[in-house]
Design a protein around this motif. Structure first.
Motif, short mmCIF file in Angstrom:
data_model
loop_
_atom_site.label_atom_id
_atom_site.label_comp_id
_atom_site.label_asym_id
_atom_site.label_seq_id
_atom_site.Cartn_x
_atom_site.Cartn_y
_atom_site.Cartn_z
N TYR A 234 -6.40 -20.86 -1.22
CA TYR A 234 -5.67 -20.45 -0.02
C TYR A 234 -6.33 -21.05 1.23
N THR B 138 -7.70 -6.15 3.31
CA THR B 138 -6.69 -7.06 3.85
C THR B 138 -6.42 -6.80 5.33
N LYS C 192 -0.10 -13.13 9.31
CA LYS C 192 0.80 -13.37 8.18
C LYS C 192 0.04 -13.25 6.86
N HIS C 193 -1.17 -13.78 6.83
CA HIS C 193 -1.96 -13.79 5.60
C HIS C 193 -2.41 -12.37 5.24
N PHE D 207 -0.64 -9.61 5.71
CA PHE D 207 0.48 -8.93 5.06
C PHE D 207 0.73 -9.47 3.65
N ILE D 208 0.56 -10.78 3.46
CA ILE D 208 0.76 -11.36 2.12
C ILE D 208 -0.24 -10.75 1.13
N MET D 209 -1.50 -10.68 1.53
CA MET D 209 -2.53 -10.15 0.64
C MET D 209 -2.38 -8.65 0.42
N PHE E 257 0.46 -7.07 0.31
CA PHE E 257 1.56 -6.94 -0.64
C PHE E 257 1.06 -7.15 -2.07
N VAL E 258 0.15 -8.13 -2.26
CA VAL E 258 -0.42 -8.37 -3.59
C VAL E 258 -1.16 -7.13 -4.08
#
Length: 594
Positions: free
Chosen positions: A208, A482, A513-514, A516-518, A520-521
């Motif tokens: 990433y 996160t 943005k990153h 929120f992506i992490m 969600f994971v």
């Protein structure tokens, strides 16, 4: 006289939960909107919580104050004691000049910016997170990258994102220890659960980071390094968190990742050397000017720290140390004074002042032992210790206040009210569970504080729904990591370290943005752990007072003797390596004179 908790003081659970959450809304408003200092916001939050406990829940004033005091004591010891020891050890390496050796050694390993990002932002940053935490890894790593010629925004941004992987085990496992203190789930069980979640992120993050820096095609060119960096870190993070406990995963995994990458780069190099198209002037010398002895000497405080913390984590060693000194006492007037809503007594643990067996003492002893190794006198060490206390005075107040708030919320019934409301989300609660940790870290900048705020709530909500509480308590810590990259405190530290003061919004836009992506994971992983891959949940028993067997105590003293021999061996290695160097220097000077 006993007092019985209320669960729904306003006879409407949603409204009661909203009112019970007002202290949390306040700390959010104070930190994120008013930009109030953390210790002021925390103290005011405690005051508001006490008012709500007394006025809304009818809690007697003396019980409210005693509950807050009980929490504050836990915040001071063992939590702040651990932090003081970790930061003190780091500060003596800086004061002695040995940290400059470590920094330049790290910078000399490779000139490729992609690999420097992996080595310094990810691996070295994780090591620093494990040793000190509290913003130091971001500040140090980002400043190093700018000194090497990185674009300041990218330097700060990738260090913030890289810091995601190690945060839950930061500052020698402090967040996990806090989660255990608040929820009564054993440290080892939480460590194991978090250690079965975060390694998945740890494998992903190196790839990433390089994509963010150089794009997908340039990332493929260094794929062997990305795989070695991420997989070695993830494996040792999993292994140490599952078999050694919560105190060393970052230190061990960070060192393993550094060493693995160094070994790879000895035999493999990328085909092309990549740098940013426009780079600031490089200010760190990347020519290796240090001998093996100098490098080992510079790392010796952290080596000793690792050995000692491993030893302190062994049950026989704990038993031996506790046999020599431990003080237990119940808070007068609080024990057996509070009943749950169902009429059963609320179990309130006595306060344990295990001043010898706590990890904070191991850190302090490691730092003191290291002083002669790194060329500092004990007098200088004492000055550094006093300076460390002064440096941490406001974080200490913040942590004591936040844990005080957690205890008053738990003892008054406010946590139960919010838990009942959250339980109304039913089977979806595990999905939302990491979001509480994310929110807590965003608010406070600390996974430790987030765990103090929400872990009891996570426990109670899971128990209400019939879910194993270790899943949601651990999700609080895992989800919290996160939120670190976008917390106002982290953004401010990153901006200051790279000279972007006044441009914090640019850095926030880079990372949000990153985050929120992490998150969600982690949410997906948590709901799978709760319902689908339940075999991943460790087997454990709730914390109970244990009596140490005599055989454990004698075994513990034997382990301490072995520890002393190991430290003497390390001292001899450092002495011999540096004595040989001194002889070489004398001979060089002598030949020049001739």
């Amino acid at each position: 006289m006993n007092w019985t908790q209320l669960t729904d003081p306003l006879n409407q659970i949603a409204l009661s939960a909203f009112v019970a959450a007002i202290p949390i809304f306040f700390i959010f408003w104070a930190l994120a909107i008013q930009k109030m200092k953390g210790y002021k916001a925390s103290l005011l939050t405690v005051f508001i919580a006490i008012l709500f406990a007394v006025i809304l829940y009818g809690m007697p004033v003396n019980l409210a104050l005693l509950s807050t005091l009980h929490g504050a004591l836990y915040g001071l010891f063992p939590i702040c004691w651990i932090i003081i020891g970790a930061v003190f050890l780091y500060n003596i390496t800086v004061q002695s000049g040995q940290f400059e050796v470590i920094k330049n050694f790290m910078a000399s390993i490779t000139p490729d910016r992609r690999l420097q990002g992996l080595l310094i932002a990810f691996s070295f940053g994780a090591f620093l997170e494990g040793a000190t935490g509290f913003g130091a890894p971001i500040a140090i790593s980002a400043a190093m990258l700018v000194g090497l010629g990185f674009n300041p925004l990218y330097a700060a941004g990738i260090c913030l994102i890289a810091n995601t992987a190690p945060v839950a085990f930061g500052a020698v496992g402090t967040p996990i220890i806090m989660a255990s203190q608040v929820s009564d789930i054993p440290e080892m069980a939480i460590s194991q659960m978090v250690g079965r979640t975060l390694p998945i992120l740890s494998v992903i993050i190196p790839f990433y980071l390089v994509i963010l820096m150089a794009g997908y095609k340039k990332s493929i060119e260094v794929l062997p390094a990305i795989i070695v960096s991420g997989v070695s870190f993830a494996f040792f993070q999993w292994f140490s968190s599952n078999y050694l406990g919560p105190m060393l995963p970052d230190v061990i995994a960070g060192l393993a990742s550094i060493i693995s990458l160094m070994v790879l780069l000895k035999y493999w190099k990328p085909k092309t050397l990549w740098r940013f198209s426009e780079e600031p002037q490089q200010t760190i010398d990347t020519e290796l000017k240090y001998t093996t002895g100098q490098v080992v000497r510079a790392w010796s405080p952290f080596i000793i720290m690792t050995v000692m913390v491993i030893a302190w984590g062994l049950a026989p060693v704990k038993a031996a140390l506790n046999s020599m000194g431990i003080i237990k006492f119940a808070i007068p007037g609080l024990q057996d004074a509070i009943l749950k809503a169902d009429g059963s007594p609320l179990v309130i643990k006595p306060f344990e002042f295990n001043y010898l067996s706590t990890p904070g003492t191991a850190l302090l002893i490691a730092a003191i032992i290291s002083l002669p190794f790194i060329g500092l006198s004990f007098k200088s060490g004492a000055k550094v210790y006093l300076a460390t206390l002064n440096q941490l005075k406001f974080p200490i107040i913040t942590i004591a206040s936040v844990v005080g708030f957690a205890f008053i919320a738990n003892n008054s019934g406010m946590s139960n009210t919010m838990a009942m409301a959250l339980a109304s989300t039913g089977v979806l609660f595990p999905f939302f569970s990491p979001m509480l940790g994310w929110l807590g870290v965003f608010l406070t900048g600390s996974d430790t504080s987030a765990n103090a705020l929400f872990c009891k709530l996570q426990y109670t909500s899971a128990e209400t729904l019939g879910i194993d509480p270790v899943v949601t308590v651990s999700a609080n810590a895992s989800g919290g990591v996160t939120g670190k990259m976008i917390s106002p405190q982290s953004i401010a530290i990153g901006s200051a370290a790279v000279g972007l003061v006044g441009k914090e919004s640019d850095l926030l836009r880079f990372t949000v943005k990153h985050s929120f992506i992490m998150l969600f994971v982690i949410c997906i992983l948590t709901i799978l752990q709760a319902y689908v891959i339940t075999w991943i949940i460790p087997t454990y028993e709730m914390m109970l007072a244990a009596t140490a067997a005599a055989s454990d105590i004698s075994k513990g003293f034997m382990y301490l003797l072995i520890l002393a021999l190991v430290i003497v061996t390390i001292a001899l290695v450092v002495y011999v390596l540096n004595r040989n160097r001194s002889k070489e220097e004398v001979q060089t000077v002598y030949s020049k004179v001739e």
